[in-house]
Design a protein around this motif. Structure first.
Motif, PDB file in Angstrom:
ATOM      1  N   CYS A   1       0.861  -1.177   0.000  1.00 29.23           N
ATOM      2  CA  CYS A   1       0.000   0.000   0.000  1.00 29.23           C
ATOM      3  C   CYS A   1       0.898   1.227   0.000  1.00 29.23           C
ATOM      4  N   GLN A   2       0.422   2.296  -0.660  1.00 31.90           N
ATOM      5  CA  GLN A   2       1.219   3.535  -0.699  1.00 31.90           C
ATOM      6  C   GLN A   2       1.338   4.176   0.678  1.00 31.90           C
TER       7      GLN A   2
ATOM      8  N   THR B   1       2.577   3.816   3.862  1.00 35.62           N
ATOM      9  CA  THR B   1       3.466   2.973   4.655  1.00 35.62           C
ATOM     10  C   THR B   1       3.532   3.460   6.114  1.00 35.62           C
TER      11      THR B   1
ATOM     12  N   LEU C   1       9.955   3.694   0.838  1.00 33.78           N
ATOM     13  CA  LEU C   1       8.643   3.757   1.481  1.00 33.78           C
ATOM     14  C   LEU C   1       8.217   5.218   1.586  1.00 33.78           C
ATOM     15  N   ARG C   2       6.910   5.439   1.704  1.00 33.59           N
ATOM     16  CA  ARG C   2       6.433   6.823   1.732  1.00 33.59           C
ATOM     17  C   ARG C   2       6.678   7.455   3.097  1.00 33.59           C
TER      18      ARG C   2
ATOM     19  N   GLY D   1      -1.187   9.484  -2.864  1.00 27.23           N
ATOM     20  CA  GLY D   1       0.170   9.920  -2.527  1.00 27.23           C
ATOM     21  C   GLY D   1       1.049   8.693  -2.637  1.00 27.23           C
TER      22      GLY D   1
ATOM     23  N   THR E   1       4.172   5.850  -3.082  1.00 31.91           N
ATOM     24  CA  THR E   1       5.508   5.674  -2.513  1.00 31.91           C
ATOM     25  C   THR E   1       6.502   6.066  -3.611  1.00 31.91           C
ATOM     26  N   PRO E   2       7.739   6.436  -3.234  1.00 30.89           N
ATOM     27  CA  PRO E   2       8.716   6.852  -4.252  1.00 30.89           C
ATOM     28  C   PRO E   2       9.021   5.705  -5.223  1.00 30.89           C
TER      29      PRO E   2
ATOM     30  N   ALA F   1       3.983   2.135  -5.042  1.00 30.78           N
ATOM     31  CA  ALA F   1       2.604   1.741  -4.745  1.00 30.78           C
ATOM     32  C   ALA F   1       1.713   2.976  -4.872  1.00 30.78           C
TER      33      ALA F   1
ATOM     34  N   GLY G   1      -2.138  -0.995  -3.753  1.00 33.41           N
ATOM     35  CA  GLY G   1      -1.042  -0.142  -4.210  1.00 33.41           C
ATOM     36  C   GLY G   1      -0.119  -0.780  -5.230  1.00 33.41           C
TER      37      GLY G   1
END
Lengths: 288, 174
Positions: free
Chosen positions: A66-67, A69, A105-106, B63, B65-66, B75, B128
């Motif tokens: 998932c984005q 994190t 990770l974000r 938003g 992840t890089p 993701a 993601g």
């Protein structure tokens, strides 16, 4: 006495966060697969199928599940025979920083809740310390997503409201969260203690293994009852209806004041990422 | 079979969409979440130039992840839409009438959808890694300093969504 090197802590924390962001716990995957079989809503079944597919892609291609994190949550169980000649919390934050940067990770943490400026490395982590006998250090980590955390709630009930009051509050929380908390959920319930203890109990509850049972009979019964009732709410996968609203309910309780019945509900989304590791302390030579 | 649409998505096409329908979107879409929404609405209030022409475009609340060196994007699943409710009506007035996110919206938002013949689409939360496979290009076009919250133009191929609120204000949520 025993110790663990700072470098080991840093490397361990870094690896745990990266691993947890990419690889969903196998027990959770089994639970999702089981839910897919029993789900009665076709759209719900289809969503569960895609969730299972997503974790396979994440695992095979090293892409975060998932984005979001998350906030980096760490629980430490520290053996009483261990000593640290450095700042353990600082070492954990170095590990988090490296994990989030090296693991792509974000970074989701802002310096102040009102000025909203990103810290750019996901620190500070939220670290909880507990002591256990022996020379081991057990580290539990979870990158906890904001969506399900935002839908979590706490209420100070009156003791007369009893079990029925607790059940109503949990059901209302899950219903109001709907699709926003990304169901199917793991529902962590903390009852008793005081204001802050109930929230901590609920958080510890979602760190439990998906297939375990509560320590005492009252909590075990409540877990069963709540799971049954939650899955009749027809919230379903991503809030679009169905019989799979929660995969598990975990209840943790603690003694409380004669006037109080605190209850906290911490929701965990289906991307329930968590890992744990046990480090054994190395003996320090006594120089006296 | 899911219906296939190419962006931009005009009023006529939006009106053809019904609640519960699955759609695969291809073409350019724009990312924006909390911080970028605030900046866009501030820019409108201050009569400043906007970073992209909003008319009939698609905004995706995400938003990511890089991206790793070998990836287009990391993701990139949806974030909860309700936090954008406060800003969306102003952007709909300016033509940004296709929105992708997760979870339900406010009454005020639904009223604005009806007024502007807009549509709200659901992407499935927590996918993601899977959704990242549909993104073929990724360019940062505004507010780069916001990192994951910057506005990106993404080229997507068959990005899967479900119609959640149609132009008449019908909704998938109970």
């Amino acid at each position: 006495m025993y110790t663990i090197k700072r470098k080991t802590i840093i490397e361990t924390i870094k690896d745990l966060f990266i691993d947890s962001a990419y690889n969903l716990d196998e027990k959770l995957v089994s639970s999702l697969k089981k839910a897919k079989q029993s789900e009665t809503n076709n759209l719900g079944k289809n969503i569960l199928d895609r969730i299972i597919d997503n974790q396979e892609i994440a695992r095979n291609d090293d892409i975060p599940l998932c984005q979001d994190t998350g906030v980096s949550v760490v629980f430490l169980e520290i053996g009483r025979e261990l000593i640290f000649d450095y700042d353990l919390e600082e070492a954990i934050n170095v590990g988090v920083r490296r994990g989030y940067i090296d693991g792509f990770l974000r970074k989701s943490i802002v310096k102040h809740p009102l000025n909203r400026i990103n810290t750019l490395d996901n620190t500070p982590a939220i670290v909880h310390f507990n002591f256990i006998p022996g020379n081991k250090l057990i580290i539990h980590v979870a990158p906890k997503g904001g969506g399900s955390e935002n839908m979590s709630r706490l209420k100070m009930l009156s003791p007369s409201e009893g079990e029925a009051g607790v059940i109503d509050f949990v059901l209302d929380t899950v219903k109001k969260a709907g699709g926003k908390a990304c169901p199917p959920l793991i529902v962590g319930v903390g009852i008793g203690g005081n204001f802050e203890k109930s929230a901590l109990l609920a958080k510890q509850a979602i760190f439990r293994s998906i297939d375990d049972n509560a320590k005492n009979e009252v909590d075990q019964k409540l877990e069963k009852l709540l799971l049954e009732k939650i899955n009749k709410l027809n919230v379903g996968p991503m809030g679009l209806g169905g019989t799979t609203t929660a995969l598990a309910v975990k209840v943790n309780s603690f003694p409380c004041h004669i006037a109080s019945l605190p209850v906290a509900v911490n929701l965990q989304c289906h991307s329930a990422r968590k890992k744990e590791v046990t480090l054994i302390g190395k003996k320090i030579n006594n120089t006296n | 079979m899911a219906k296939k649409l190419t962006t931009p998505i005009n009023e006529e096409t939006r009106k053809s969409l019904t609640v519960g329908e699955e759609i695969l979107i291809s073409g350019y879409i724009y990312t924006a979440r909390d911080a970028a929404h605030k900046l866009l609405v501030d820019a409108i209030k201050n009569k400043e130039k906007l970073p992209f022409d909003l008319i009939d475009q698609v905004v995706y609340y995400v938003g990511p992840t890089p991206a790793k060196p070998n990836q287009v994007i990391g993701a990139c699943g949806p974030t909860s839409s309700y936090r954008m409710d406060k800003f969306s009506p102003e952007l709909m007035k300016r033509g940004l009438n296709v929105m992708i996110g997760k979870g339900p919206r406010s009454e005020e938002f639904i009223d604005a959808v009806k007024e502007n013949k807009a549509v709200y689409l659901l992407a499935i939360g927590g996918l993601g890694a899977k959704l990242s496979k549909t993104v073929k290009e990724n360019t940062t076009i505004a507010y780069e300093y916001l990192q994951s919250e910057a506005i990106h133009r993404l080229k997507v191929v068959e990005f899967p969504v479900i119609v959640a609120i149609d132009y008449l204000g019908n909704t998938i949520f109970q």
